[in-house]
Structures are given as structure tokens and as C-alpha cells.
Design an enzyme around this catalytic site. Sequence first.
Site, PDB file in Angstrom:
ATOM      1  N   CYS B  30       0.631  -1.294   0.004  1.00  0.00           N
ATOM      2  CA  CYS B  30      -0.055   0.043  -0.120  1.00  0.00           C
ATOM      3  C   CYS B  30       1.030   1.269  -0.048  1.00  0.00           C
ATOM      4  CB  CYS B  30      -0.787   0.152   1.119  1.00  0.00           C
ATOM      5  SG  CYS B  30       0.265  -0.110   2.743  1.00  0.00           S
ATOM      6  N   CYS B  33       2.862   1.731   3.092  1.00  0.00           N
ATOM      7  CA  CYS B  33       4.253   0.988   3.304  1.00  0.00           C
ATOM      8  C   CYS B  33       5.192   1.869   2.572  1.00  0.00           C
ATOM      9  CB  CYS B  33       4.061  -0.327   2.775  1.00  0.00           C
ATOM     10  SG  CYS B  33       2.488  -0.960   3.160  1.00  0.00           S
ATOM     11  N   ASP B 438       2.862 -34.609 -12.582  1.00  0.00           N
ATOM     12  CA  ASP B 438       3.769 -35.032 -11.803  1.00  0.00           C
ATOM     13  C   ASP B 438       3.047 -34.943 -10.202  1.00  0.00           C
ATOM     14  OD1 ASP B 438       6.409 -35.675 -10.478  1.00  0.00           O
ATOM     15  OD2 ASP B 438       6.460 -33.498  -9.978  1.00  0.00           O
ATOM     16  N   ASP B 622       7.273 -30.051 -11.323  1.00  0.00           N
ATOM     17  CA  ASP B 622       8.013 -29.126 -10.660  1.00  0.00           C
ATOM     18  C   ASP B 622       9.549 -29.684 -10.341  1.00  0.00           C
ATOM     19  OD1 ASP B 622       7.485 -31.010  -8.803  1.00  0.00           O
ATOM     20  OD2 ASP B 622       7.955 -29.678  -7.124  1.00  0.00           O
ATOM     21  N   ASP B 626      11.476 -33.325 -14.108  1.00  0.00           N
ATOM     22  CA  ASP B 626      10.490 -33.035 -14.925  1.00  0.00           C
ATOM     23  C   ASP B 626      10.793 -32.126 -16.215  1.00  0.00           C
ATOM     24  OD1 ASP B 626       8.574 -34.419 -13.503  1.00  0.00           O
ATOM     25  OD2 ASP B 626       8.355 -33.137 -12.063  1.00  0.00           O
TER      26      ASP B 626
END
Lengths: 56, 733
Positions: B30, B33, B438, B622, B626
Site C-alpha cells: 500500500c 508502506c 507430476d 515441478d 520433469d
Amino acid sequence: MEVLIYLVPMALGLGLLGLIGFLWSLKSGQYDDLDGAAWRAIMDDDVHETAEDGGR
Amino acid sequence: MSDTRDLSHFVRHIEGGVARIDLAVEGMACAGCMSKIERGLSTLPSVTRARANLTNRRVAVEWNEGAIDPVRVVERLSELGFRAYPFDPGGAEAAEEQETNFLLRCLAVAAFATMNIMLLSVSVWSGNVSDITPEQRDFFHGLSALIALPAAAYAGQPFFRSAIRALMARSLNMDVPITLGVLLALGMSVLETLHHASQAYFDSAMMLLTFLLAGRALDQNMRRRTRAVAGNLAALKAETAIKLADNGDLREVPIASVQPGDIVLVRSGERIAVDGVVVEGTSEIDQSLVTGETMLATARKGTRVYAGTMNGSGTLHVRVEASAEATFLDDVTRLLEKAVEARSRYLRLADRAARLYAPLVHVTALSTLVGWLVVGATWHDATVTAIAVLIITCPCALGLAIPAVQIVASAELFRAGVLLNAGDAVERLADIDTVLFDKTGTLTLPESEVINAADVPGDVIDVAGRLALASSHPLAAAVARAANAQSPLAGAVEEPGQGVRGVNDGVEVILGRPSFCGAEREAEALAASDPEASAIAFVRGRERHIFAVRQRLRRDAVAVVNRSQKLGLAVEILSGDRVAAVEHVARTLNLKHWHAAMTPANKIAYIAELRAEGRNVLMVGDGLNDAPSLAAADASMSPVTAAHVTQTAADAVFLGDRLSPVTEAVAIARKAKRVMRENLCLAVVYNIIAVPIAILGLATPLIAAVAMSGSSILVTLNALRVKGGRSPVRWKS
């Protein structure tokens, strides 16, 4: 109609000024943070926050 | 053990003795911040500038060289309540930014030229039907040429370059007819101006460039934004290693500055960041991210370990080897290269359209020229008409038809938590009819969980959780999470590789291996009922409890499988894990087709088999194992927790703990592809109406301007229909 000879180039010159302005603002990074810029305009930089998250 | 962080790798030195670091900041959401961070950092001595960027969630900090350690900046941010991660700008992202700015500059120039030429053109058009004098018209046309020629030379560069590249490669893309149309329109208009003609096409040429540049700039902006988020995620993963210097000092350094031969310290519970060989210490290693295998492997002196695996209970010293030497990664890389080669280059819809369109347009223009000459028109009139055909068919709508949809679709995917890696991924995702998942880390969450927490009394789990906090073993961490424990039990002692012991209310409590706690019998009972779960025992006085820990399915896994089937997709599991573990998951998800204990090569072979049957395969995975199969499939996705190599190989990365982005992405992609086809049809219809007008020589610049802008706006509005009315899906970043 001779008035066009200098009025049209003048109009073009003004447009060119706008273009140069845009290119300058682009170069100085003013479009890097569009979300933040929207908030900076209404931020009270000179007012001190009292609460921990008073700015939210 | 104390160590220091070394962030010098990330510091850039700019002129004037100023140092700068860029940080990705977690939790800056925001405007409040933003000002808090900037003000907080400005209080550090010698910080000259602190600028937060709310769009990218980043902070740039500059200070006088040597005045403070950059670590202090990160610490200051954490005092303010923000976790900051150093960020390596440069490389791809810097190039992307340059490209964006270049396109914006081109767009600005083209838009400026279009507006001013249109001002002059409208005067000519209205003057032509009233009382403009030939001198005034020549003056206006001359001015238009003065604006258009330099503007087109600058703003047309992206198209000219791309067209030249295509022609050099002896192919045609959309930019070839665009370039030809613009150049011919400008050339003819200059000649017409010199001959005091009543019409010129300067405005058409510039308008064309403006519309097309607007499409490209938007496209580029979207891509850049996606890349920024991906860059932040990479920084948030904080790939650092603890380097053991010759004098025994420990320094936390970024992976990029670790050299082969360095000794790296891996503490218990940490992810190993490098490939290498263990030189000291013993531990158990969770290799699930690399091989999909959920059983822990033992590592001792001489064992080879891979980046991405999780260290268990012991501390290891690892000697770094160049990743190219690591045999497993080597295999993966080799397979990956082969798979990428084998993937028949997918022909994008836009390219297919261009391949048909460009020759058709050029032939039409040419036959117009010949036709008019045959019926006895002058060379001049015939040429002007032919060029008018080229201008009016110039693929303004066609050029926007697909990019406009892609922009809306990728924004929509972005909202669903999917980041695209590849530009044509949307089109390929839309064609999918089979999804291969997977198991480890994809169908299941990457972190283990206690699955029988409900069967254990609440006070037991509380004490066990507090005891678990004293250990950094992954299984203990799961117990601590299940108990939501905050404060460790005072005086608890860890026996590496065995468990932790401590005292609670005067009673001795032990958490650890079943053998360490004397609970083998209970552990065997668990192994019989749930072969996949790992057992961790807890003893309090005479009480004995067993926690069953295993990776849990993602919360919406069942729902996603059902939804996939509703979308008409065949769902299968393709895992490197043991048969028992995969079978269990397949049964839970009610899937008939599953394959366990697959090596990377097996996976690729299976995908090739499916593709040979004519199926379009989406691979979701992941693990490092793979990566080759992701590249071999028609389309691929991986969760954001995936190994780095894997993410790079995937077409898209999805964020958050849920699996639903996968089906959502397919649904959005299908919708997008449908709208793309519609847009192409619209462009064709436009041409069917406009081309005969042009061939007959009736296309005045006014008609060209109206037709071009009208069709472009229509196509863009249609693209917006991809945007669903759904409430935004929230994802954690």
C-alpha cells in the site's frame, strides 16, 4: 490567408513542445511506477504519522 | 555459529562515489508502506536516496560509497517489518525495459504526427468540397510530408527491422506488408504532392503506424510486468549459500559468486543450493524436488548432492562442482536439449495468417494495377489505385487482432496467478486435450504435514510441537507447524539423526525416530496402514504417540481433476516416485491412468507416444526430473516452488498453494483462442467490404481513415470480451 503561413507552424511547434515534454518525462523515469505515482500525489510527506499504520 | 552476509555482489557502483542496491520487498502492498519504507531508510546515516516502487514492489537505495554495509539496509527494512531480498537487475530485465521505452518513444512520435497530419488532412478534405485554393492545399500537403517522413522513419523502425529480418530469412511475416504499405503510401503521397494532386495518404500511413505501435507497446508492457514479478519471485527465493572461507569464517553469499572448489556449509533443514560432493558430515537428504522420490536418502562423505534437495538433520560441508560436471543435471540438460529440438515449432496463429495474407494482398494489388491498365487507365491512375488497395488492406485490424487478445488474456491469467514464459503459450494451452501431472510437489504440496493430528490429544501435540522447534529436521518442522508452536521448550537437546529430548512439567519428553523412542511396534502398524507416511514418535513418561507425516495433496486437487474432466481433458499422473505412493494418490483422485517410477527419459517417451496418437499434452511438473518432459510436451506449467531449471523450461508458472490456476489457465486460453479466431474473421469481413471499394478506385484517404480506425476499434473491443466478470482470485506473492 497568409495568416496560415505562420499560424499552422506555430500550432505544430506547440505540439512538438508537448512531444518533447513526453519524451523527457519518459526518460526521467516518470512512468516506472504508475501505481505508486497515483498515491504520492496525495501523500502528506510533511505530516508525521502518529499511529503505526496511520498511512493505510 | 555466527556468520556474516555478503551482499557486495548486488551492489552497483555509480559515478560520484555512490553505491546502489535494488531490493525486492515482500509485504509492500500500500501507499502507507511506501512512505514508511522511504522515511525509515532515509534515517540511516549517509543514505542519499531511497525510492520505493509500488508497481514492482521494489526499493532502490543509494548511499555514499563505503559509508555503510548494504546488510544494514536489509536489517533496517526488517526492523520496519518488511522482508527484503537483494536483487540482481540487469540482463534480460534491463533489455526488456529498453525495448519498452523505445516502443513508447516510437508511439509518442507516431501519435504526434498522426494528430497533426489529421488536422491538416481534415482541412484538405473539407476544403476539397468547398473553397480551398490549390496553393493552400499544396502548402498543407507539403507540411504533412515534412511531418510524416521523419516521423515514419523514426517510428517505423520496429516494423522495418522485423520485416528486413524476415526477408533475410526468406520468409514473410506481418511486418512485410506493413512496411511495404507504409513506404508505398508515403512515396506515392510525396509524388502526388509534387504534382499538385488533390489527395495524399500521409494520414493513412501514420495512423497505421500509431495503431500498430499502440498494440505493441501494450503487449510489451504486459510482458515486462510479468517478468518483474517473476524476477521478484526469484529474488524472494533468496538463492544464497554459506561459504566456508579458508580461515574458517562463514559468509552468506549469493549463488552466482560461488566458485567450483569452494566449500559450502549446509545446515540441517536448509535447501542445498549447489551441486557438489559431501566432504564432511552425515545427514539424510530429501531429494523429492529433484527425483520425485519421497524417501529420504543418506548422505555421507563422498556422496554427490544436487542443488534443490533438502538437507535433513545433520550439517554437511559440500565441495562445489561445476554444475556441468554433475551427472544427474547433465542427463537432464541433455534430454532437455533433445526435447526442445524435437518439439516441432508451433506455428502461431498470427504467423499462419501472415503467411496466407501477405501474398494475397500483394497479388490483389498487382492485379488491380494490371486490370486498370488493361481497361485503359493511365499508368498514374492505375498505380494510385493499386497503392490504395495496399493501404486499405494493410493489416491494421489483423495486426491488432491477435496481440490485443493476448494482452487481455495474459492480464487475465496474471489475475488467476499464472505467469506466462512463452508468448505463444496461450494458443498452445488452448489446444490441450490431455493433462499429465507430476505427483510430488505438483499434486501434493512441497512441504510435509502431520496427517493424523486430529487423532492425537491436543495437549500432546502442543508439547510435541514446542519440543519440535528445537530441531531443524524437516519431519520435526512438520510437527511444529501442526501444533502451531511458537516458543521452543527450554532446555531441549537435539541428538543429530535421532531426535530431541527435553523436560516438560517434570516429565521427560522425547520426539524422534520410532527406534529412538522405543515405539517401533506403533511405527510398524502405521507403515502397514499407510505405506507412504513417515513416522515420528513422541514419548511423554509412559505415553507413546506416533505422528504420521507425509506430503498432503493440494487442497483443491480433487476439484481440479474433476474440473479438468469437465473441460474434456484426460488426466493422468506421471511420477518418478514409488508405485505404492503414486497408487495411493491416484486412488484418492479417482484416476485410472497413472505411471510410477518413471525416469526423465521414460516420461519423455510416454509423452512422445501420446503425441504420436495425435493428443495435445499439457505437462504440469515441478521437479528437476520433469524439466525435459515439460519441454517435450505441447504445453507445460510448473508451480512457483519448482526448481529453477524446471521453471525456465515451463511455458507458464503458477503461484500459490492451489492447483486451480492450471484449469483456469486452460479455460482462459480456450476463450482467448476463440476470440482470436473471431477477430481474424472480423478482419477478413472488413477486407471483403473494403477491398472491392479500393479496387474500383473509390477509396479516398477519408474512407481509408474511417475504415482503418473503425476496424481497429472493433477488434480491440472484441478482445476485451476475454476478460471474465469473475471476482479476482487472490494468490500469495
